[in-house]
Design a protein around this motif. Structure first.
Motif, PDB file in Angstrom:
ATOM      1  N   VAL A  77       0.834  -1.204   0.000  1.00  0.00           N
ATOM      2  CA  VAL A  77       0.000   0.000   0.000  1.00  0.00           C
ATOM      3  C   VAL A  77       0.869   1.254   0.000  1.00  0.00           C
ATOM      4  O   VAL A  77       0.595   2.227  -0.717  1.00  0.00           O
ATOM      5  N   ILE A  78       1.930   1.242   0.807  1.00  0.00           N
ATOM      6  CA  ILE A  78       2.822   2.407   0.893  1.00  0.00           C
ATOM      7  C   ILE A  78       3.488   2.674  -0.451  1.00  0.00           C
ATOM      8  O   ILE A  78       3.557   3.819  -0.915  1.00  0.00           O
TER       9      ILE A  78
ATOM     10  N   CYS B 114       9.469   7.576   1.248  1.00  0.00           N
ATOM     11  CA  CYS B 114       8.859   6.248   1.326  1.00  0.00           C
ATOM     12  C   CYS B 114       9.607   5.372   2.325  1.00  0.00           C
ATOM     13  O   CYS B 114       8.989   4.640   3.114  1.00  0.00           O
TER      14      CYS B 114
ATOM     15  N   THR C  37      -6.627  -0.253   3.646  1.00  0.00           N
ATOM     16  CA  THR C  37      -6.461   1.132   3.209  1.00  0.00           C
ATOM     17  C   THR C  37      -5.100   1.630   3.633  1.00  0.00           C
ATOM     18  O   THR C  37      -4.411   0.997   4.415  1.00  0.00           O
ATOM     19  N   CYS C  38      -4.750   2.803   3.153  1.00  0.00           N
ATOM     20  CA  CYS C  38      -3.444   3.358   3.487  1.00  0.00           C
ATOM     21  C   CYS C  38      -3.370   3.753   4.947  1.00  0.00           C
ATOM     22  O   CYS C  38      -2.335   3.672   5.562  1.00  0.00           O
TER      23      CYS C  38
ATOM     24  N   GLY D 233      -0.574   6.969   5.194  1.00  0.00           N
ATOM     25  CA  GLY D 233      -0.842   8.010   4.214  1.00  0.00           C
ATOM     26  C   GLY D 233      -0.837   9.389   4.843  1.00  0.00           C
ATOM     27  O   GLY D 233      -0.269  10.331   4.300  1.00  0.00           O
TER      28      GLY D 233
ATOM     29  N   CYS E 287       3.735   5.755  -5.425  1.00  0.00           N
ATOM     30  CA  CYS E 287       3.934   5.408  -6.842  1.00  0.00           C
ATOM     31  C   CYS E 287       5.389   5.041  -7.128  1.00  0.00           C
ATOM     32  O   CYS E 287       5.988   5.499  -8.110  1.00  0.00           O
TER      33      CYS E 287
ATOM     34  N   TYR F 239       1.040   4.226  -2.686  1.00  0.00           N
ATOM     35  CA  TYR F 239       0.767   5.616  -2.320  1.00  0.00           C
ATOM     36  C   TYR F 239       1.823   6.550  -2.901  1.00  0.00           C
ATOM     37  O   TYR F 239       1.506   7.631  -3.401  1.00  0.00           O
TER      38      TYR F 239
END
Length: 310
Positions: A88-89, A195, A153-154, A158, A94, A92
């Motif tokens: 997920v990270i 990240c 979910t993030c 996020g 990309c 987020y």
């Protein structure tokens, strides 16, 4: 007979040597890691972990070896759950697939220090305050509920990324696999470094689940730390395996929740009932096997139903 200090030295030599081989030869530079290659690398790390377990068996006996394998299995399984968050990270931020390997590498390096801090602090607390066992047990049961009920979910990661991006000078785009870059004479963080920071902070949160689970099995620092680190260093290759097969493991989080709850209850009842470590290992492996088989079975049924209706 090898003393404890020598076993520590052997462990660090193994980790350092294989890391140099991994980074300098096997995965040098930015590249995409295929599932086939990731499986081979994962097998290598698991084999090294088991070989160190054999050393523990020869030097410390079957009881310590069983504790080592049990804590290794627990950490490896909890790492699988953590890897879904890493996916997920990366989504987020990309992060291109060829840079993800390096981001995980830096994240694991940080985990070496933080895991050591948590483990030795936990051992000291349990040695001085036996009632801390109940605190750790409650943490695991809470983690079990959170694992089963949380949505994919993030989440807080996020929000954390947005806050970090506002506080630091961050380059708007990636500059290869660099962590820092210079733009208009100003040294700036790249999105890849941001990240890595989020991954590192996430791993610290994960440690609050895994370390108490390991300490429920044994408080021997050598066994807890070496099994924990062997599991963590294999995260990079395991990540690409999970990433390629994650759709087939839809029931995995339920199995992980049951295991966390089991270990938490075991800690809460430790004063009244002692379960043999071998029994715990068998139960944990059984739960894992049931989870995997159920996920694959349901996946196959859905695929068959879809093909018949199509």
């Amino acid at each position: 007979m090898i003393d404890t200090e020598m076993m520590w030295a052997i462990f660090f030599v193994i980790i350092a040597s294989v890391f140099v081989l991994d980074v300098g030869v096997l995965n040098r530079g930015a590249k995409h890691i295929s599932v086939k290659r990731a499986l081979a690398l994962t097998a290598m790390w698991v084999s090294l972990a088991l070989l160190f377990g054999v050393l523990i068996f020869l030097e410390k006996g079957a009881g310590s070896a069983t504790e080592y394998v049990t804590t290794y299995v627990i950490e490896e399984m909890l790492s699988v759950d953590n890897l879904f968050v890493f996916i997920v990270i990366f989504g987020y931020f990309c992060v291109p697939s060829e840079y993800q390997h390096k981001a995980l590498f830096y994240g694991i390096l940080g985990a070496f220090a933080f895991r050591a801090l948590f483990i030795f602090a936990g051992v000291e607390l349990l040695g001085r305050f036996e009632w801390m066992m109940y605190i750790f047990g409650a943490i695991l049961i809470y983690a079990a509920i959170k694992t089963v009920t949380q949505k994919e979910t993030c989440g807080p990661e996020g929000k954390l990324a947005v806050k970090l991006g506002k506080r630091f000078k961050v380059l708007p785009t990636f500059d290869g696999d660099k962590l820092f870059s210079v733009k208009d004479g100003v040294r700036m963080m790249t999105p890849l470094l941001l990240c890595v920071i989020v991954i590192e902070l996430s791993d610290i949160m994960f440690a609050f689940d895994s370390i108490p689970a390991a300490l429920a099995i044994t408080t021997d620092p050598l066994i807890v730390y070496t099994s924990n680190i062997f599991a963590v260093v294999g995260l990079r290759s395991l990540f690409f395996v999970i990433k390629g097969t994650m759709e087939q493991m839809e029931y995995l989080k339920y199995g992980l929740g049951v295991i966390l709850a089991f270990v938490g209850i075991k800690m809460l009842l430790s004063e009244y009932y002692h379960m043999d470590v071998a029994v715990s290992l068998v139960l944990i492996l059984t739960i894992l096997a049931i989870t995997v088989m159920a996920s694959l079975y349901v996946r196959r049924r859905k695929k068959k139903a879809k093909s018949s209706t199509g």
